[in-house]
Design a protein around this motif. Sequence first.
Motif, short mmCIF file in Angstrom:
data_model
loop_
_atom_site.label_atom_id
_atom_site.label_comp_id
_atom_site.label_asym_id
_atom_site.label_seq_id
_atom_site.Cartn_x
_atom_site.Cartn_y
_atom_site.Cartn_z
N ARG A 116 -22.41 -9.32 -6.64
CA ARG A 116 -21.95 -9.85 -5.52
C ARG A 116 -21.95 -8.77 -4.53
O ARG A 116 -21.04 -8.74 -3.64
CB ARG A 116 -20.59 -10.88 -5.48
N GLY A 117 -22.95 -7.92 -4.28
CA GLY A 117 -22.70 -6.84 -3.31
C GLY A 117 -21.96 -5.64 -3.79
O GLY A 117 -21.99 -4.92 -2.84
N ARG A 118 -21.61 -5.67 -4.95
CA ARG A 118 -20.69 -4.53 -5.39
C ARG A 118 -20.92 -3.99 -6.74
O ARG A 118 -21.39 -4.74 -7.45
CB ARG A 118 -19.12 -4.92 -5.19
N TRP A 119 -20.72 -2.57 -6.93
CA TRP A 119 -21.11 -2.02 -8.19
C TRP A 119 -19.53 -2.16 -9.04
O TRP A 119 -18.67 -1.86 -8.51
CB TRP A 119 -21.58 -0.67 -8.09
N PHE A 120 -19.75 -2.34 -10.22
CA PHE A 120 -18.52 -2.51 -11.17
C PHE A 120 -19.04 -1.81 -12.30
O PHE A 120 -19.85 -1.53 -12.72
CB PHE A 120 -18.18 -3.98 -11.68
N ALA A 121 -17.79 -1.15 -12.85
CA ALA A 121 -17.90 -0.33 -14.34
C ALA A 121 -17.13 -0.77 -15.13
O ALA A 121 -15.85 -0.76 -14.88
CB ALA A 121 -17.57 1.33 -14.07
N LEU A 128 -17.84 -23.25 1.83
CA LEU A 128 -19.10 -23.02 1.37
C LEU A 128 -20.31 -23.84 1.85
O LEU A 128 -21.57 -23.22 1.95
CB LEU A 128 -18.93 -23.39 -0.19
N ARG A 129 -20.02 -25.06 2.07
CA ARG A 129 -21.41 -26.02 2.74
C ARG A 129 -21.85 -25.44 4.15
O ARG A 129 -22.87 -25.30 4.29
CB ARG A 129 -20.77 -27.49 2.84
N ARG A 130 -20.65 -24.95 4.99
CA ARG A 130 -21.03 -24.54 6.32
C ARG A 130 -21.78 -23.03 6.07
O ARG A 130 -22.89 -22.99 6.85
CB ARG A 130 -19.64 -24.07 6.79
N ALA A 131 -21.47 -22.39 5.19
CA ALA A 131 -21.93 -20.87 4.88
C ALA A 131 -23.47 -21.23 4.35
O ALA A 131 -24.44 -20.45 4.69
CB ALA A 131 -21.39 -19.90 4.08
N SER A 167 -25.00 -12.73 2.57
CA SER A 167 -23.72 -11.82 2.03
C SER A 167 -22.40 -12.61 2.14
O SER A 167 -21.45 -12.44 1.32
CB SER A 167 -23.82 -10.58 2.51
N ALA A 168 -22.29 -13.07 3.36
CA ALA A 168 -20.95 -13.84 3.72
C ALA A 168 -20.76 -15.08 2.63
O ALA A 168 -19.67 -15.48 2.03
CB ALA A 168 -20.99 -14.43 5.11
N LEU A 169 -21.89 -15.93 2.34
CA LEU A 169 -21.86 -16.97 1.18
C LEU A 169 -21.30 -16.22 -0.06
O LEU A 169 -20.61 -16.91 -0.66
CB LEU A 169 -23.27 -17.73 1.04
N HIS A 173 -17.51 -15.57 -4.42
CA HIS A 173 -16.72 -14.50 -5.17
C HIS A 173 -15.16 -14.61 -5.04
O HIS A 173 -14.62 -14.49 -6.24
CB HIS A 173 -17.18 -13.01 -4.76
N ARG A 174 -14.78 -15.20 -4.12
CA ARG A 174 -13.39 -15.35 -3.61
C ARG A 174 -12.90 -16.56 -4.71
O ARG A 174 -12.01 -16.66 -5.33
CB ARG A 174 -12.79 -15.66 -2.43
#
Length: 501
Positions: free
Chosen positions: A199-204, A259-262, A289-291, A296-297
């Motif tokens: 989702r656009g972010r790196w995790f370790a 979500l539907r709007r995005a 990215s906004a979707l 993610h939220r």
Amino acid sequence: MKRFQPQPGFVVQAYRFALDPNASQEAALRSHCGAARAAYNWAVGWVTASWWQRTAEETYGVAEVELTEWRPWSLPSLRKAFNEAKKTDSRFAQWWEENSKEAYSTGLANASAAFDNYAKSKNGKRRGKRMGAPRFKSKRKARLACRFTTGTIRVEADGRHVTLPRLGTIRSHEPTASLLIRVQAGTARILSATVRHERGRWFASFQAEVKRDLKRVTRPDVAVGIDLGVKTLAVMADSTGEIRTVPNPRHYDGALTLLRRASRTVSRRQGPDRRTGRKPSKRWEKANSALGQLQHRVANLRTDALNKLTTAVAAEYGTVVVEDLNVAGMLRNRRLARQIADAGFGEIRRQLDYKTRQRHATHIIVADRWYPSSKTCSGCGAVKAKLPLHVRTYECDVCGLVLDRDDNAALNLAALAAASTTGTGVAGDRDIPQAVSKPRGADRKTRATRPRRKTGRGGQVAQPCRTSGGQKRETVLKPKPSRFGDVMDLPGRNAWNAESR
């Protein structure tokens, strides 16, 4: 820093932190993940090449002893073959030294596990849904991930940086104190680290062996039965008769309008097209990215709510009784699939399983899938023949008990904790065995799965032959079409000759 000493009471636990890499570090992360995908694709092509060659040779009538040998897919064999090929193969010769060896080992390990699962599923040694042969990973769709098991893997003393092999020190988006304190105290040892892009972010994610002391629960002598549902997330009834209801937060339904709007905004932008080679526009990338942030939220809210619920239950009761729900079958109901997936029934049971065992050493009892918790009267033990889902109130025809069906089911589940000692499972009477009625003399009222056709060895489907008069004559085995021709029974990873080993 104290020296780590393995001793009883250690568990394997994961610590996940978001990263904030700079431009060069992000390029290196993508390079390592791409190297893992390239090694995976090489392994799949290298192993399946012998399969296709054997299939072609069989069509020409080549004898069995003269066929091309099977290529092994065990991890040591793949590593040996890859180390010989990477220096001469044009796909790796120019850039393989730029990445850590752990990147290539990640892809080879994933390929080995994929072939193992396929062979066991093909030979009937693996439960669950039938697995297909491993396929190549697309550069566009494959998830970026890489695992490190050797080298310098640590969290820095400042609590805001992590160090990985060949990647160096990367700043973390959040403090790493939860793992750092344990490492400095000598109660944890880092085993491996996995970097992943989501989702656009790196995790370790750090896998660590942690010393965890068992905590005493608040009410060790009380058992609780948990009935999961959609209207209310959980109804909990304990052995003292107390009933508590946990409302369903419905995180997905709450964000459905946004979500539907995005999603509509994304569909109206110029997205990528593989057929024409068209690249996505900047506005499409921004909308997509906004979707992803909205999704993610929702996922984070669901994870937080389920963790709080399961932690509270595991820390309070000495015995927890849950149902063995067929979640995969429940998701086939198109009217309730979205609500069931949003509730997370399977995740609740998974978290309760490890939290009761590893944190508090309490008992968890899984009720049989065919146990009629909703149809059984918690007062007298009578069992109804039918109880449709739309009937939300249980009315007993024997003793006249009127109770909410979810409360009644939770009471029956709580009574199962005492069934092992009293021999019953009825909430109203734990000493006198009750005669449970069985309509039509059957133990199971419904099926968990659809009936499967009889199959023979190697996935052959048994089909009856009929005579001209329409009567069944005999049963023959018709081979099921295979991707690799007549190769039906694949050898396991250890079933190789001495030369292949």
